[in-house]
Design a protein around this motif. Structure first.
Motif, short mmCIF file in Angstrom:
data_model
loop_
_atom_site.label_atom_id
_atom_site.label_comp_id
_atom_site.label_asym_id
_atom_site.label_seq_id
_atom_site.Cartn_x
_atom_site.Cartn_y
_atom_site.Cartn_z
N LEU A 1 0.83 -1.20 0.00
CA LEU A 1 0.00 0.00 0.00
C LEU A 1 0.86 1.26 0.00
O LEU A 1 0.65 2.18 -0.79
CB LEU A 1 -0.92 0.00 1.22
N LEU B 1 1.38 4.03 -2.84
CA LEU B 1 0.99 5.39 -2.48
C LEU B 1 2.10 6.38 -2.77
O LEU B 1 1.87 7.45 -3.34
CB LEU B 1 0.61 5.44 -1.00
N PHE C 1 -3.67 -0.43 -5.33
CA PHE C 1 -4.62 0.30 -4.49
C PHE C 1 -3.97 1.57 -3.93
O PHE C 1 -4.61 2.62 -3.85
CB PHE C 1 -5.10 -0.59 -3.34
N GLY C 2 -2.70 1.45 -3.54
CA GLY C 2 -1.98 2.62 -3.07
C GLY C 2 -1.79 3.63 -4.20
O GLY C 2 -1.88 4.84 -3.99
N ARG D 1 -3.77 4.12 -6.75
CA ARG D 1 -5.04 4.82 -6.98
C ARG D 1 -5.24 5.94 -5.96
O ARG D 1 -5.71 7.03 -6.29
CB ARG D 1 -6.20 3.83 -6.90
N LEU D 2 -4.88 5.63 -4.72
CA LEU D 2 -4.99 6.65 -3.67
C LEU D 2 -4.05 7.81 -3.96
O LEU D 2 -4.38 8.98 -3.73
CB LEU D 2 -4.67 6.03 -2.31
N ALA D 3 -2.87 7.48 -4.48
CA ALA D 3 -1.87 8.52 -4.78
C ALA D 3 -2.39 9.50 -5.83
O ALA D 3 -2.10 10.70 -5.78
CB ALA D 3 -0.57 7.87 -5.27
N HIS D 4 -3.19 9.00 -6.79
CA HIS D 4 -3.70 9.87 -7.84
C HIS D 4 -4.71 10.89 -7.31
O HIS D 4 -5.04 11.85 -8.01
CB HIS D 4 -4.34 9.04 -8.96
N ARG D 5 -5.20 10.66 -6.10
CA ARG D 5 -6.13 11.61 -5.48
C ARG D 5 -5.40 12.67 -4.66
O ARG D 5 -6.02 13.56 -4.09
CB ARG D 5 -7.12 10.86 -4.59
N MET D 6 -4.06 12.52 -4.59
CA MET D 6 -3.26 13.46 -3.81
C MET D 6 -2.33 14.23 -4.75
O MET D 6 -1.96 13.74 -5.82
CB MET D 6 -2.43 12.70 -2.76
#
Length: 280
Positions: A30, A34, A246-247, A249-254
């Motif tokens: 993760l 991320l 999954f990490g 995908r989260l990174a693309h929101r930051m």
């Protein structure tokens, strides 16, 4: 270097070992996804914690964490390098110039590790982690040392240095190589792609080096060859590959800045954890 003997565990102990490693792999995957960085900087502190819970002696715990991390980096860096190379993003000229320098550094690191104490390895990891954290948290686009990469012998020495530090920390060299290339005006995309190849040059000789360095050392957990624990390797590789997206995908929101600060904080906490374990 000496450590106490570890008895062959029963089914319940092996199940606990597997469960803890599964959790470590999930967390590492993760965080690697991320922060978009090779798992070594994440895996080594995670392994150190898990091997501590499993009562692996302090004298060999850091060595085992570093060696096992390098073993895991071999297939992941190979896969990443081939993918980046197929897109023409790798600086093959730089890699070719480092074909001796970087592996030489990784071998030197294994020789040093065979004699170094656990405290020494933790201090090295903490010191470099803090330097990298400083760069991540206070980085400026204007920080440049030149308009292109320097020539030899300086470039050869840098490659050897990256191999030594990465081999002692159990990382693929991505953070160090990215710093080197971007300070000399190379684009981050090319630096990241080239770092995958640097990871191959570090992890392959590093794996064999840590097998040699830990050969016959007492206190290692079951299914270890030198300072490589194969249970951890088998569990972690598929888990990190599965969880990392999954990490990502989260990174693309930051934002990029949030990621830099987040990873910098993670490195500071990791360095503090190692320093506390030494001086507390």
């Amino acid at each position: 270097m000496e450590g106490g003997e570890i008895a062959i565990p029963g089914v319940s102990e092996l199940a606990l070992f597997a469960l803890l490693l599964a959790a470590a792999g999930a967390v590492a995957g993760l965080l690697a996804g991320l922060f978009g960085i090779g798992g070594g900087a994440i895996l080594v502190p995670v392994f150190y914690q898990v091997f501590g819970w499993l009562d692996v002696p302090e004298a060999v715990r850091m060595h085992l964490s570093v060696g096992t991390s390098l073993a895991i980096i071999v297939p992941t860096s190979l896969r990443s390098y081939m993918a980046h190379r197929s897109h023409g993003a790798v600086d093959q000229e730089l890699l070719s110039s480092w074909i001796i320098a970087v592996p030489l550094g990784a071998i030197i690191a294994a020789v040093i590790a065979s004699e170094a104490s656990s405290v020494t390895l933790r201090l090295i990891f903490a010191a470099v982690a803090l330097l990298v954290a400083f760069r991540m948290m206070f980085n400026r686009a204007s920080w440049r040392l030149g308009s292109d990469l320097p020539g030899n012998p300086f470039k050869f020495l840098v490659g050897t240095g990256i191999g030594i530090l990465s081999g002692l920390m159990g990382i693929g060299g991505g953070v160090l190589n990215n710093t080197f290339m971007t300070l000399y005006s190379r684009q981050m995309h090319q630096a990241v792609a080239t770092s995958a190849g640097v990871g191959v040059l570090i992890s392959l000789p590093g794996l064999f080096g840590y097998v040699w360095a830990g050969w016959g050392v007492s206190g290692l957990p079951p299914f270890s060859t030198g300072f490589i624990n194969w249970v951890a390797v088998v569990f972690i590789i598929p888990l990190t590959m599965y969880i990392a997206p999954f990490g990502a995908r989260l990174a693309h929101r930051m934002s990029k800045r949030q990621l830099e600060i987040g990873f910098g904080i993670f490195l500071v906490v990791t360095a503090a954890r190692f320093l506390i374990s030494i001086y507390a």
